[in-house]
Scaffold this active site. Sequence first.
Site, PDB file in Angstrom:
ATOM      1  N   VAL A   7       0.889  -1.306   0.213  1.00 46.61           N
ATOM      2  CA  VAL A   7       0.166  -0.089   0.129  1.00 46.61           C
ATOM      3  C   VAL A   7       0.841   1.437  -0.141  1.00 46.61           C
ATOM      4  CG1 VAL A   7      -1.724  -1.318   1.156  1.00 46.61           C
ATOM      5  CG2 VAL A   7      -0.115   0.239   2.610  1.00 46.61           C
ATOM      6  N   SER A   8       0.276   2.236  -0.409  1.00 45.05           N
ATOM      7  CA  SER A   8       0.924   3.756  -0.328  1.00 45.05           C
ATOM      8  C   SER A   8       2.229   3.551  -1.102  1.00 45.05           C
ATOM      9  CB  SER A   8       1.246   4.092   1.040  1.00 45.05           C
ATOM     10  OG  SER A   8       1.491   5.412   1.093  1.00 45.05           O
ATOM     11  N   ASN A   9       3.303   3.956  -0.538  1.00 45.89           N
ATOM     12  CA  ASN A   9       4.642   4.067  -1.272  1.00 45.89           C
ATOM     13  C   ASN A   9       5.115   2.643  -1.562  1.00 45.89           C
ATOM     14  OD1 ASN A   9       5.072   6.734  -0.728  1.00 45.89           O
ATOM     15  ND2 ASN A   9       6.724   6.660   0.736  1.00 45.89           N
TER      16      ASN A   9
END
Length: 701
Positions: free
Chosen positions: A293-295
């Site tokens: 998730v995210s980065n």
Amino acid sequence: MKRIMMGIVIGAAACAPTAWATGFGPFNTLPGFIQGEIDHSRYDGVTDDLLTAGLGASGLAGPAPAFDDALAPTPAELRRLAIYNNYRALVDTVPGGGYGEFFGPAVGAGGEGLIAGDEYRAFMRVPGSRVPVTVMVQVPNSFDPHNACMVTAPSSGSRGIYGAIGTAGEWGLKKGCAVVYTDKGTGTGSHNLETDAAQRLDGTLTDQQEPVQFRADLSEPARADFNAQWPDRLAFKHAHSKANPEAQWGRHVLNSIRFGFYVLNQRFGHELRNGKTLKTLWPANTLVIASSVSNGGGASVRAAELDRWGLIDGVAVSEPNVNPRVGPAFSIRQGDGPVITGHSRSLLDYSTALAIYQGCANQAPAIRDLAPLNAVFNPPAVGEAICHSLANKGLVSGATLDDRATDALRILNQDFAIQPEQNLLAPVHFGLSVAQGIAMTYSNAYARAGVEDRLCQLSLAATDAAGAVTPISGAAEAALFSASNGIPPTAGVNLVYDGAEGQPTNLAASVSPSSSQADFGLDALLCLRSLAEGRDAVTGARLRGESAAQARAIARGIDQIRASGNLRGKPTVFVTGRADAILPINHTSRPYVALNALVEGPNSNLRYYEILNAHHLDVLNGFPGLADRYLPLHHYFFQALDLVWARLTERQPLPPSQVVRTLPRGSIAVPLSADNLTPIQAQPAAADRIEFVDRQLRIPD
């Protein structure tokens, strides 16, 4: 190159020479990029385990585990607290929010959800850098080499090696897959410039010259000179490695896969009877899903773009931090709203804008009394001071606070195409210094600046109640591996404005030289904005001298991290919350989907599910006001993984791109139920479909 049916991966021998010739094989020998020894631990699933560090589902939801000696925690204690903190940072464990019913270690596993198996940690060398990347492989006892699978779990944000333990880690371990983690060159590595203490692989501190996660690139005389002028400062790996790690995130994920195959072959490979051939697990007979998730999600997307060797079979990510390349002409439109052409801004671009304007915008009538916890995280006096400073500089207009704050909000929503759905979440993020921390860390990273450069007179240190710099306590420093998220302010380390009026001060409490009131160090934030824009953010004038050189370096760094949009036809699912207040969707997921449609055309296998009433940090859903409005995106991330798994193992089609219309709980006292979590539809209604038509990404309201 590889076909997958009913969980059985059937390889073609012709795949081997390509992968081997390019340095990713042979997969049964130690990769040359592994540095030093491999740390191996085995966990019985009773006293300790891979997923919960022995805490179990109830322990993760309970109080934080303590160290026996706060000044000298053991590696096992550091690992346990790191898993506890990283799990809870991304997953809402508050009763009623879905933990233990829709997600959590025990869901689908029974008991406390402890998972027995083996864990391998090591450092990876990075060409041209002195700073290693951490890599880890977890192999559950349930791993079946005859139905081999692997899931990538690069850390979210700037977190350390356990940063994806509760997301891709949990899903993969429960599936019986090997999970390969990397801190992707960010991580919790800290360097105390005063004492020379840094973190070993296991998180313990040392001031000796031995392998560590990060030390600043300073000679002893240079470090002494720096300490004499700026005492008690710390350097952090993501900000100060001089490596622009994001430019290599995809490569780090691919290398983690390579290390994963080495570990699996050490465990399960064997010589055939002739004694000459080693049977191996490798991409042709192992299902590999790139995830996180995210980065971490962005890193897996970049890995898929780079994957010319067929290492990755599918991609499933949530709220990925992708910075799509700018160039092809396309637009974005939600419902009958404005046509958005100013999309695909870089993370640093919109984060510096949020850092400057959001504190003022939070006092706008449209937000002030409606946003949960606004008054707690954004004292009105600070917001008024920021608005006043912005008005004096001609950056907002209006005679009253309401007028100025409304103009600041207009700038963010209209000029920067940040979704109005994020407005009610933004005050919490601003109060937590999310955009400010991102702006400082990424400016340094993109510029490949060192701690000694102190871009915009910003540094990192512990501070006291008045905001003054103070030595970090021994207990706080000993726990950084476990407590830090890798991007200050975090775990007792704050952003410090060295140019603040009076003395170096915690940025959040700083008075800028151009102001007479605490304005969150607005001058420093405007300096970062100027470097991101390449011109003076107040006057519009060209930058000169050192500032111009820094801005050019940052622009080069941003160019290096732009995503191509080419996923090479891999089955891919993005899930993103429309209310994301950290990675605005008009600059991340939405334009990436459009770019991919242009680049891959009919060969694209990317599906995009935009979840209403969901945002970036599920952990905030445990607070009143936020729980009323928002639902766990984490639930849909697991659905994304399930869909990609079904596509790869059973040839199930991926549902069309769509808006998922969830139903808020209305109150934290109302437990989350299946009625709130509208499923992703195999055949969504026409009014819910997301489509790319005539070079425009069209998204229903």
